[in-house]
Write an enzyme that holds these catalytic residues in place. Structure first.
Site, PDB file in Angstrom:
ATOM      1  N   THR A 194       0.870  -1.174   0.000  1.00 54.26           N
ATOM      2  CA  THR A 194       0.000   0.000   0.000  1.00 54.26           C
ATOM      3  C   THR A 194       0.910   1.229   0.000  1.00 54.26           C
ATOM      4  OG1 THR A 194      -0.028   0.145   2.388  1.00 54.26           O
ATOM      5  CG2 THR A 194      -1.738  -1.194   1.378  1.00 54.26           C
ATOM      6  N   GLU A 339      -5.692  -3.909  -0.569  1.00 54.34           N
ATOM      7  CA  GLU A 339      -5.934  -5.047   0.318  1.00 54.34           C
ATOM      8  C   GLU A 339      -7.048  -5.951  -0.196  1.00 54.34           C
ATOM      9  OE1 GLU A 339      -5.540  -1.906   1.122  1.00 54.34           O
ATOM     10  OE2 GLU A 339      -4.491  -1.625   3.021  1.00 54.34           O
ATOM     11  N   LYS A 447     -14.628  16.961  11.297  1.00 55.30           N
ATOM     12  CA  LYS A 447     -15.487  16.843  12.481  1.00 55.30           C
ATOM     13  C   LYS A 447     -15.794  18.238  13.012  1.00 55.30           C
ATOM     14  CE  LYS A 447     -13.866  12.238  13.278  1.00 55.30           C
ATOM     15  NZ  LYS A 447     -12.534  11.971  12.754  1.00 55.30           N
TER      16      LYS A 447
HETATM   17  P1  ADP Z   1      -3.962   3.522  -1.001  1.00 55.92           P
HETATM   18  O1  ADP Z   1      -4.753   2.952   0.144  1.00 55.92           O
HETATM   19  O2  ADP Z   1      -2.575   3.167  -0.974  1.00 55.92           O
HETATM   20  O3  ADP Z   1      -4.291   4.945  -1.316  1.00 55.92           O
HETATM   21  P2  ADP Z   1      -5.644   1.991  -2.635  1.00 55.92           P
HETATM   22  O4  ADP Z   1      -5.725   2.006  -4.092  1.00 55.92           O
HETATM   23  O5  ADP Z   1      -5.618   0.699  -1.963  1.00 55.92           O
HETATM   24  O6  ADP Z   1      -4.391   2.785  -2.305  1.00 55.92           O
HETATM   25  O7  ADP Z   1      -6.771   2.915  -2.045  1.00 55.92           O
HETATM   26  C1  ADP Z   1      -7.957   2.424  -1.543  1.00 55.92           C
HETATM   27  C2  ADP Z   1      -8.814   3.560  -1.123  1.00 55.92           C
HETATM   28  O8  ADP Z   1      -9.093   4.412  -2.215  1.00 55.92           O
HETATM   29  C3  ADP Z   1     -10.165   3.141  -0.616  1.00 55.92           C
HETATM   30  O9  ADP Z   1     -10.101   2.735   0.720  1.00 55.92           O
HETATM   31  C4  ADP Z   1     -10.967   4.406  -0.806  1.00 55.92           C
HETATM   32  O10 ADP Z   1     -10.744   5.336   0.250  1.00 55.92           O
HETATM   33  C5  ADP Z   1     -10.383   5.001  -2.048  1.00 55.92           C
HETATM   34  N1  ADP Z   1     -11.214   4.660  -3.194  1.00 55.92           N
HETATM   35  C6  ADP Z   1     -11.046   3.685  -4.088  1.00 55.92           C
HETATM   36  N2  ADP Z   1     -12.001   3.712  -5.024  1.00 55.92           N
HETATM   37  C7  ADP Z   1     -12.818   4.729  -4.712  1.00 55.92           C
HETATM   38  C8  ADP Z   1     -14.021   5.285  -5.284  1.00 55.92           C
HETATM   39  N3  ADP Z   1     -14.551   4.803  -6.397  1.00 55.92           N
HETATM   40  N4  ADP Z   1     -14.572   6.333  -4.664  1.00 55.92           N
HETATM   41  C9  ADP Z   1     -14.043   6.860  -3.541  1.00 55.92           C
HETATM   42  N5  ADP Z   1     -12.928   6.395  -2.971  1.00 55.92           N
HETATM   43  C10 ADP Z   1     -12.327   5.344  -3.541  1.00 55.92           C
END
Ligand code: ADP
Length: 550
Positions: A194, A339, A447
């Site tokens: 990640t 994940e 918040k």
């Molecule tokens: P990192 O966590 O390293 O930024 P990831 O690609 O695993 O990379 O990111 C996952 C996160 O990206 C999700 O938990 C969410 O917060 C955000 N995310 C992914 N797809 C979407 C989406 N379509 N809309 C909003 N947030 C998204």
């Protein structure tokens, strides 16, 4: 598995482990003539077939075997989307080693950290990344050899990289006679860290079984809908959660694959879309901004592009509108995480939505969507109690399923599951039809006076205001309310934006008290290694910002 009771009457079906090698074998045998086209790092277009890809993957597998790579060893790649990277995907995992895809946009120290953490044995890299390798090679203590993915004439001769090997030499020296080994389908297949916005990056270690199941599921009609009639261009990098599985789901379906290499600007992408008659693509919203701007500025149209998956961060409504209405491109809004391999939900319509107006359908499509079979989800309050699916109540989003991690590589972070569910760190609503909508990442929620304000809605409104190119909403300290929203905007070139008019624009679109307290204009938003806005950096930048309301 073995923990479950056995029925006295077992099914009489053939069974063999679900292995990644079976995907490329299938593509070669049944779609062998279908193409993989790559814009190479070298600049030219490379074209070959699934049969050729399989043949070279087997040569590479033989080479890896000779280099002493064995089951479970990690072999890293630092590479763009291209045919050699595709060969490594199958050669490494297929032969039982673990493909560790590294994001080159991480800082060199972070790259060295994860190479050592993963204990990579070999590292395959594209020419572009030679300077990174030169900088980190001596810190990568487990790496026995660095393989530069090019012909011999491109290799540096100054000795700046120890144990340097030439990819094309390895291919040329080996036979394509290789029988993919069979082993337990739960064996590790690939490793992706990640981006580690907080703390060190943590590794998600996929298995052959999870990858094959994810490939089946993601190809389904209401997921990514990949078929043998498609020409698929993954803009999402192969170093970012396996390009959302497309290097597996495309060959599994027999789709043509088109790889853009490092050339991801609007012009290069548009040319490739047209030249290769791309029907389907996938990427994060920021990448579409570049392509759409180029197409608009040059008054162009797409002749074959029909569908795109947008995910990684929320698809702004203005972007979905432009793609759907101006260019007739269907948008599949998808949500997932590293994940989760990554696919969790996709926003597609059901029969019951067919009678709705276009605007009503678009409201459904803008949600992150329904769970793909293989994934379950729920929202809970801070005490862990499940919350109702009413489309209004929001809570912490938890998931479980066949391609979701139960722990990070080397148990980093300890026990991460909550009652068997993986906490995503996202805050969401789920409606009565099962459509999930992300309100925010929990660490980005504002918040204000004890109440939560989700920033995605605030950004979406701003993005539909004329002249706004990008918008990010962050919390800023407020003496009375603790936190209040500050809107940070990047303007379109030459646009004039009146702050008051922009704030006025929120009226009637959101609860009045959600309206940002102020707007600031900056030249560019800080983007992380996966192209997402780094709100932690923005918060740091504006931590002393004094709101007019404070
Ligand atoms: P990192 O966590 O390293 O930024 P990831 O690609 O695993 O990379 O990111 C996952 C996160 O990206 C999700 O938990 C969410 O917060 C955000 N995310 C992914 N797809 C979407 C989406 N379509 N809309 C909003 N947030 C998204």
């Amino acid at each position: 598995m073995s923990a479950y009771p056995k029925s006295p009457l077992m099914g009489q079906m053939m069974s063999k482990p679900l292995l990644i090698s079976s995907i490329i074998e299938h593509a070669d045998r049944h779609f062998g003539g279908n193409e993989i086209v790559s814009r190479r790092v070298e600049g030219d277009i490379h074209r070959y077939t699934y049969h050729d890809c399989h043949s070279r993957a087997k040569k590479l597998a033989n080479a890896l075997q000779q280099l002493g790579v064995v089951l479970g060893d990690r072999v890293a790649t630092l590479a763009w989307n291209g045919y050699r990277h595709m060969e490594a995907y199958y050669a490494v995992s297929g032969s039982g080693a673990v493909l560790h895809t590294i994001n080159p946009r991480l800082y060199p120290e972070q790259i060295a950290y994860i190479v050592n953490h993963a204990e990579d044995q070999y590292l395959l890299f594209d020419i572009t990344f030679l300077p990174i390798i030169q900088a980190i090679a001596k810190h990568c203590t487990t790496v026995k050899g660095f393989v530069m993915m090019c012909d011999r004439d491109r290799l540096p001769t100054d000795g700046s990289v120890p144990n340097l090997l030439c990819y094309e030499d390895l291919i040329a020296a080996n036979s394509d006679q290789f029988i993919w080994p069979l082993f337990d389908e739960n064996s590790a297949s690939s490793l992706c860290y990640t981006s580690g916005t907080t703390g060190n990056p943590k590794g998600a270690l996929y298995s052959h079984r999870s990858t094959v199941l994810h490939s089946y599921a993601s190809a389904m009609p209401d997921a990514l809908n990949v078929s043998a009639r498609d020409a698929v261009l993954p803009v999402v990098p192969m170093f970012h959660v396996n390009a959302w599985g497309l290097p597996y789901s495309a060959p599994l379906s027999g789709a043509k694959l088109v790889f853009p290499g490092p050339h991801m600007d609007g012009k290069s992408l548009y040319e490739l879309f047209e030249q290769e008659q791309v029907t389907f693509s996938a990427g994060v919203p920021t990448i579409w901004l570049g392509l759409l701007n180029y197409v608009a500025q040059n008054n162009l149209r797409f002749s074959s592009f029909k569908r795109t998956v947008i995910g990684g961060s929320a698809c702004p409504p203005s972007m979905m509108k432009t793609l759907r209405h101006t260019y007739g491109v269907e948008v599949i809004h998808a949500w997932g995480m590293t994940e989760m391999s990554p696919l969790g939900t996709t926003g597609t319509l059901q029969a019951k939505h067919m009678g709705l107006t276009d605007a009503q359908q678009e409201a459904v499509l803008l949600k992150q969507g329904h769970a793909v079979y293989g994934v379950d989800m729920k929202i809970v309050d801070d005490a862990g109690a499940e919350l109702p699916w009413d489309g209004i109540t929001y809570g912490n989003l938890l998931v479980k399923g066949e391609w979701i991690i139960h722990s990070y590589f080397k148990q980093e972070g300890g026990d991460i599951l909550e009652d068997g569910w993986f906490p995503t760190g996202d805050v969401a609503t789920i409606d009565a039809d099962g459509y999930m909508q992300i309100t925010d990442r929990s660490k980005d929620v504002i918040k204000s006076g004890g109440e939560w304000i989700g920033t995605i809605d605030l950004e979406n409104v701003a993005m539909s205001f004329p002249g706004v190119l990008q918008a990010a909403c962050i919390s800023v300290f407020h003496p009375k309310w603790d936190e209040r929203p500050l809107l940070v905007v990047v303007k379109k070139p030459d646009a004039e934006i009146d702050k008051a008019a922009l704030l006025q624009f929120y009226e009637g679109k959101i609860a009045k008290w959600w309206t940002p307290d102020d707007v600031v204009f900056i030249d560019a938003l800080p983007l992380g290694a996966t192209g997402k806005i780094q709100k932690n950096k923005l918060r740091e930048q504006f931590k002393d910002y004094k709101l007019p309301t404070a």
